[in-house]
Design a protein around this motif. Structure first.
Motif, short mmCIF file in Angstrom:
data_model
loop_
_atom_site.label_atom_id
_atom_site.label_comp_id
_atom_site.label_asym_id
_atom_site.label_seq_id
_atom_site.Cartn_x
_atom_site.Cartn_y
_atom_site.Cartn_z
N UNK A 191 23.27 20.52 -56.73
CA UNK A 191 23.12 21.65 -55.81
C UNK A 191 22.98 22.94 -56.61
N UNK A 192 21.85 23.61 -56.46
CA UNK A 192 21.61 24.85 -57.17
C UNK A 192 20.37 25.53 -56.62
N UNK A 193 20.19 26.80 -56.97
CA UNK A 193 19.06 27.53 -56.41
C UNK A 193 18.25 28.34 -57.42
N UNK A 194 18.84 29.27 -58.19
CA UNK A 194 18.02 30.17 -59.01
C UNK A 194 17.70 29.61 -60.38
N UNK A 195 17.01 30.44 -61.18
CA UNK A 195 16.65 30.08 -62.55
C UNK A 195 17.85 29.62 -63.36
N UNK A 196 18.99 30.27 -63.14
CA UNK A 196 20.18 29.98 -63.93
C UNK A 196 20.56 28.50 -63.87
N UNK A 197 20.29 27.85 -62.75
CA UNK A 197 20.70 26.47 -62.54
C UNK A 197 19.75 25.45 -63.17
N UNK A 198 18.55 25.85 -63.50
CA UNK A 198 17.53 24.90 -63.95
C UNK A 198 17.90 24.17 -65.25
N UNK A 199 18.41 24.85 -66.28
CA UNK A 199 18.77 24.11 -67.51
C UNK A 199 19.81 23.02 -67.28
N UNK A 200 20.74 23.23 -66.36
CA UNK A 200 21.74 22.20 -66.07
C UNK A 200 21.10 21.00 -65.40
N UNK A 201 20.21 21.25 -64.44
CA UNK A 201 19.50 20.15 -63.80
C UNK A 201 18.68 19.38 -64.82
N UNK A 202 17.98 20.09 -65.70
CA UNK A 202 17.17 19.43 -66.72
C UNK A 202 18.04 18.58 -67.65
N UNK A 203 19.20 19.13 -68.04
CA UNK A 203 20.11 18.40 -68.93
C UNK A 203 20.58 17.10 -68.29
N UNK A 204 20.87 17.14 -67.00
CA UNK A 204 21.32 15.93 -66.30
C UNK A 204 20.23 14.86 -66.28
N UNK A 205 19.02 15.29 -65.99
CA UNK A 205 17.91 14.33 -65.92
C UNK A 205 17.62 13.73 -67.29
N UNK A 206 17.48 14.58 -68.28
CA UNK A 206 17.12 14.11 -69.61
C UNK A 206 18.30 13.45 -70.32
N UNK A 207 19.53 13.70 -69.80
CA UNK A 207 20.71 13.08 -70.39
C UNK A 207 20.99 11.69 -69.87
N UNK A 208 20.11 11.19 -68.99
CA UNK A 208 20.23 9.82 -68.54
C UNK A 208 20.96 9.62 -67.23
N UNK A 209 21.38 10.68 -66.58
CA UNK A 209 22.03 10.53 -65.28
C UNK A 209 20.99 10.29 -64.19
N UNK A 210 21.39 9.62 -63.16
CA UNK A 210 20.50 9.35 -62.03
C UNK A 210 20.69 10.45 -60.99
N UNK A 211 19.81 11.42 -61.01
CA UNK A 211 19.88 12.51 -60.03
C UNK A 211 19.18 12.02 -58.76
N UNK A 212 19.97 11.63 -57.78
CA UNK A 212 19.40 11.00 -56.58
C UNK A 212 18.86 12.00 -55.58
N UNK A 213 19.32 13.25 -55.68
CA UNK A 213 18.85 14.28 -54.75
C UNK A 213 19.17 15.65 -55.30
N UNK A 214 18.35 16.62 -54.93
CA UNK A 214 18.58 18.02 -55.24
C UNK A 214 18.70 18.78 -53.92
N UNK A 215 19.75 19.58 -53.82
CA UNK A 215 19.98 20.39 -52.63
C UNK A 215 19.87 21.86 -53.04
N UNK A 216 19.02 22.60 -52.36
CA UNK A 216 18.80 23.99 -52.72
C UNK A 216 18.64 24.82 -51.45
N UNK A 217 18.67 26.13 -51.61
CA UNK A 217 18.54 27.01 -50.45
C UNK A 217 17.13 26.94 -49.86
N UNK A 218 16.99 27.25 -48.57
CA UNK A 218 15.65 27.24 -47.95
C UNK A 218 14.71 28.22 -48.66
N UNK A 219 13.43 27.88 -48.69
CA UNK A 219 12.43 28.77 -49.26
C UNK A 219 12.40 30.08 -48.47
#
Length: 308
Positions: A6-34
């Motif tokens: 769960x995240x929304x702005x630029x600040x959250x992107x490196x953490x999401x990327x680290x999770x994906x590339x670190x081998x975790x199974x990110x089953x869903x992303x929840x973010x604020x409405x456009x």
């Protein structure tokens, strides 16, 4: 781990990327409405949504994450952990209690100091010597959960809200993997925050940037850096808004005439309640952002006039 992010702005992107590339199974992303942004009011995706689409991860954008229907949907995802970074909504207990390893937040301050919405900018404005990132277990309070890991970095003398944002964003991404590993292995220590030394980093507003020249030069210079790039520090001159992007505190003797301008061929000095600021970069309404020397070559300022 199975992760819901769960995240929304630029600040959250490196953490999401680290999770994906670190081998975790990110089953869903929840973010604020456009939301519509800019002069054309074009509807733009959140930075986290853009990254999720890049990795072909399902994206959900509930108006209210606490809605029973969405909580039930989360249950069907069966996450081991929910990782939250600058999401923008408070999670109810029904979600906090859902994952096996709980909900983990990546927060851009050295908790318990600077709980709240704008810890990065307030660290600069308040003249802190260091800042950092804390990973913590989430509870029903606002940034009050048990701390898991914490890393500090020194603030540069010229640190801005923008430069510190980038540093702490990257740091958060590097920390989340070790935090999750510690939770999974049972080797991480949960440390209660307590209330000693706490402070609240209130949300930024554009009005905060209006410079009060009766304040001292040191405080104003830190405000300029802390609010760069948004919402920016500003004053008015000749009936127009003038943004101050960079300034230095000088050792020049002042007249204690707040807002008074002293101008030379290529330098602009401004009096404050205590001390004098040497303005290095500015932007007058209707003009481009530029260094002071370039600005003064194209715009004549009257020596002895005032900003307000």
């Amino acid at each position: 781990m199975r992760i819901v992010f769960m995240g929304t702005p630029d600040f959250a992107v490196p953490t999401l990327t680290a999770l994906i590339e670190g081998g975790h199974e990110v089953v869903a992303v929840v973010t604020q409405p456009d939301k519509p942004k800019g002069r054309g009011k074009a509807v733009l995706m959140t930075p986290v949504k853009e990254k999720a689409i890049e990795y072909e991860i399902p994206v959900y954008q509930p108006v209210k994450v606490r809605d029973p229907e969405f909580v039930e949907l989360l249950k069907t995802m069966a996450p081991d952990a929910i990782v939250v970074v600058a999401f923008g909504q408070i999670l109810p207990k029904s979600i906090l209690d859902l994952p096996k390893y709980g909900c983990v937040n990546v927060h851009a301050s050295l908790l318990p100091k600077y709980r709240g919405a704008a810890p990065i900018q307030w660290a600069v404005i308040d003249g802190e010597k260091e800042s950092g990132v804390t990973t913590m277990m989430m509870d029903v309070g606002l940034d009050t959960g048990d701390m898991l890991e914490q890393k500090a970095i020194p603030l540069d003398e010229k640190e801005t809200g923008g430069s510190l944002f980038d540093k702490l964003s990257a740091l958060g991404g590097s920390m989340i993997l070790s935090t999750l590993k510690g939770l999974e292995n049972g080797t991480i220590t949960r440390t209660p925050q307590g209330e000693s030394g706490t402070s609240y980093a209130k949300m930024l507003t554009k009005e905060m940037g209006h410079i009060d020249w009766t304040k001292d030069a040191v405080s104003i210079e830190r405000l300029v850096r802390g609010l760069n790039p948004w919402p920016s520090a500003y004053t008015s001159y000749a009936g127009k808004t003038m943004k101050i992007w960079s300034a230095e505190v000088t050792d020049l003797p002042g007249e204690r005439a707040p807002g008074k301008i002293h101008v030379t061929k290529d330098r602009l000095f401004l009096e404050t309640g205590e001390g004098v600021l040497d303005v290095k970069e500015l932007q007058l309404e209707g003009k481009k952002r530029m260094d002071t020397a370039s600005f003064l070559r194209g715009f004549q300022m009257e020596d002895g006039s005032f900003c307000g």
